[in-house]
Enzyme design. Structure first.
Site, PDB file in Angstrom:
ATOM      1  N   ARG A  43      -4.629  35.737  57.414  1.00 12.88           N
ATOM      2  CA  ARG A  43      -4.711  35.520  58.873  1.00 12.88           C
ATOM      3  C   ARG A  43      -3.674  34.492  59.337  1.00 12.88           C
ATOM      4  O   ARG A  43      -3.132  34.596  60.433  1.00 12.88           O
ATOM      5  CB  ARG A  43      -6.120  35.100  59.252  1.00 12.88           C
ATOM      6  CG  ARG A  43      -7.082  36.250  59.049  1.00 12.88           C
ATOM      7  CD  ARG A  43      -8.493  35.919  59.413  1.00 12.88           C
ATOM      8  NE  ARG A  43      -9.310  37.129  59.291  1.00 12.88           N
ATOM      9  CZ  ARG A  43     -10.567  37.219  59.639  1.00 12.88           C
ATOM     10  NH1 ARG A  43     -11.188  36.176  60.126  1.00 12.88           N
ATOM     11  NH2 ARG A  43     -11.225  38.348  59.500  1.00 12.88           N
ATOM     12  N   ASP A 153     -15.537  33.823  75.274  1.00 13.08           N
ATOM     13  CA  ASP A 153     -15.159  33.785  73.865  1.00 13.08           C
ATOM     14  C   ASP A 153     -14.211  32.599  73.695  1.00 13.08           C
ATOM     15  O   ASP A 153     -13.570  32.164  74.662  1.00 13.08           O
ATOM     16  CB  ASP A 153     -14.465  35.091  73.440  1.00 13.08           C
ATOM     17  CG  ASP A 153     -14.508  35.320  71.932  1.00 13.08           C
ATOM     18  OD1 ASP A 153     -15.340  36.117  71.463  1.00 13.08           O
ATOM     19  OD2 ASP A 153     -13.717  34.662  71.208  1.00 13.08           O
TER      20      ASP A 153
HETATM   21  C1  LIG Z   1     -17.698  39.319  65.236  1.00 13.88           C
HETATM   22  S1  LIG Z   1     -17.307  38.960  66.921  1.00 13.88           S
HETATM   23  C2  LIG Z   1     -18.817  39.458  67.721  1.00 13.88           C
HETATM   24  C3  LIG Z   1     -18.553  40.238  68.999  1.00 13.88           C
HETATM   25  C4  LIG Z   1     -19.799  40.770  69.702  1.00 13.88           C
HETATM   26  N1  LIG Z   1     -20.690  39.721  70.101  1.00 13.88           N
HETATM   27  C5  LIG Z   1     -20.514  41.773  68.830  1.00 13.88           C
HETATM   28  O1  LIG Z   1     -21.598  41.475  68.301  1.00 13.88           O
HETATM   29  O2  LIG Z   1     -20.001  42.887  68.638  1.00 13.88           O
HETATM   30  C6  LIG Z   1     -17.440  37.162  66.910  1.00 13.88           C
HETATM   31  C7  LIG Z   1     -16.744  36.505  68.103  1.00 13.88           C
HETATM   32  O3  LIG Z   1     -17.149  35.122  68.152  1.00 13.88           O
HETATM   33  C8  LIG Z   1     -16.070  34.371  68.643  1.00 13.88           C
HETATM   34  N2  LIG Z   1     -16.258  32.942  68.297  1.00 13.88           N
HETATM   35  C9  LIG Z   1     -16.154  32.344  67.092  1.00 13.88           C
HETATM   36  N3  LIG Z   1     -16.377  31.029  67.197  1.00 13.88           N
HETATM   37  C10 LIG Z   1     -16.646  30.786  68.497  1.00 13.88           C
HETATM   38  C11 LIG Z   1     -16.950  29.610  69.240  1.00 13.88           C
HETATM   39  N4  LIG Z   1     -17.019  28.398  68.669  1.00 13.88           N
HETATM   40  N5  LIG Z   1     -17.165  29.726  70.568  1.00 13.88           N
HETATM   41  C12 LIG Z   1     -17.080  30.937  71.178  1.00 13.88           C
HETATM   42  N6  LIG Z   1     -16.795  32.079  70.538  1.00 13.88           N
HETATM   43  C13 LIG Z   1     -16.579  32.005  69.207  1.00 13.88           C
HETATM   44  C14 LIG Z   1     -14.863  35.014  67.973  1.00 13.88           C
HETATM   45  O4  LIG Z   1     -13.661  34.722  68.635  1.00 13.88           O
HETATM   46  C15 LIG Z   1     -15.226  36.491  67.995  1.00 13.88           C
HETATM   47  O5  LIG Z   1     -14.640  37.172  69.075  1.00 13.88           O
END
Ligand SMILES: C[S@@+](CC[C@H](N)C(=O)[O-])C[C@H]1O[C@@H](n2cnc3c(N)ncnc32)[C@H](O)[C@@H]1O
Length: 281
Positions: A43, A153
């Site tokens: 990454r 996000d």
């Molecule tokens: C695996 S995706 C989940 C997307 C959606 N909620 C789903 O279940 O399909 C996880 C998301 O969490 C976000 N994320 C990770 N750490 C975060 C944080 N501290 N605050 C906000 N978003 C965060 C990532 O950028 C990513 O887009």
């Protein structure tokens, strides 16, 4: 034929790996374990290339300089896992459609009432657009209720894609036939389709870091926090959860991801279905 991978052989030292993990934890709450070295290195290669550097070691050296503060959001964008899908974990959308929205509409309509839903880790938008599609179908064209979705996000790159609402058409081909028409797709460039303006305008996309202070006051009727708790430790999850409960309306719902659960039982949350929690008081 093997495609050359310029940075694949430059293993991150234990020291650099620890340094990256600490930075990411401090700025995003995401826990990167040592065995994820290869994935992390892959990454980071994106940033190595973008900055014209020669290796991940050079990138780590750069991150250690005071001038690298502005690189932190890019680092976080690079390490987040954004996997998502339209109508992922369908039971939440069925619950929203059958058990949540009709009741809220009955309570709030006619009095200029508000309905607020928060998609708190919205990734590339499939989750909030699935919420919008479900809700529009239940709401119809009624205008006696003020309905809005907040979609947030931490990852600024993925938010840009989410807001555009443009996806490869093949993504929609795999959707169950009863939900696909709800997205009211518009033709975009060849091989792509766009979520209709009617659904897009129900959503406000904003950058929000779940471990930092949140600017909004709530209350929310439903909070989606799916497939992000898996990246956090118990302490981070517990603190975010307390803040979710404070922002949820009494009787409101919290949806977690399929492999997630509460870090510990919460006195104001009751499990009422598969990863569905209701705020009791
Ligand atoms: C695996 S995706 C989940 C997307 C959606 N909620 C789903 O279940 O399909 C996880 C998301 O969490 C976000 N994320 C990770 N750490 C975060 C944080 N501290 N605050 C906000 N978003 C965060 C990532 O950028 C990513 O887009």
């Amino acid at each position: 034929m093997l495609v050359p991978q310029p940075f694949a052989d430059a293993t991150l030292t234990r020291d650099d790996m620890g340094f990256i993990a600490k930075l990411v934890y401090e700025h995003a709450g995401i826990v990167i374990r040592e065995h994820k070295e290869a994935m992390t290195r892959g990454r980071l290669a994106r940033r190595v290339k973008a900055l014209g550097l020669g290796s991940v070691a050079e990138y780590c050296a750069f991150l250690r300089t005071p001038g690298a503060v502005s690189e932190i959001p890019e680092l976080i964008n690079a390490v987040t896992t954004n996997h998502t899908a339209f109508f992922r974990e369908r039971h939440h959308f069925d619950h929203l459609r059958k058990d949540v929205l009709p009741k809220l509409l009955q309570e709030r309509s006619g009095r200029r009432g508000r309905i607020r839903i928060w998609s708190s880790a919205c990734s590339s938008g499939e989750e909030p657009y699935s919420i919008a599609a479900t809700s529009r179908d239940v709401l119809g064209s009624r205008s006696d209720v003020d309905f809005r979705i907040l979609a947030t996000d931490i990852d600024t790159d993925i938010l840009e894609r989410a807001e555009a609402g443009i996806y490869p058409s093949e993504l929609f081909e795999r959707l169950p036939p009863d939900v696909k028409p709800l997205l009211k797709l518009e033709a975009a460039a060849r091989g792509e389709a766009r979520i209709s303006e009617d659904l897009r305008r129900l959503i406000a996309f904003k950058r929000l870091n779940l471990i930092e202070k949140w600017p909004m006051g709530g209350p929310f009727d439903v909070i989606f926090c799916r497939n992000v708790f898996i990246y956090f430790d118990t302490q981070t999850k517990a603190s975010i959860l307390d803040r979710f409960v404070a922002l949820l309306a009494p009787g409101g719902f919290l949806y977690l991801g399929h492999s997630e659960s509460l870090p510990q039982p919460h006195p104001q949350l009751r499990l009422i279905g598969r990863t569905i929690y209701e705020r009791t008081a």
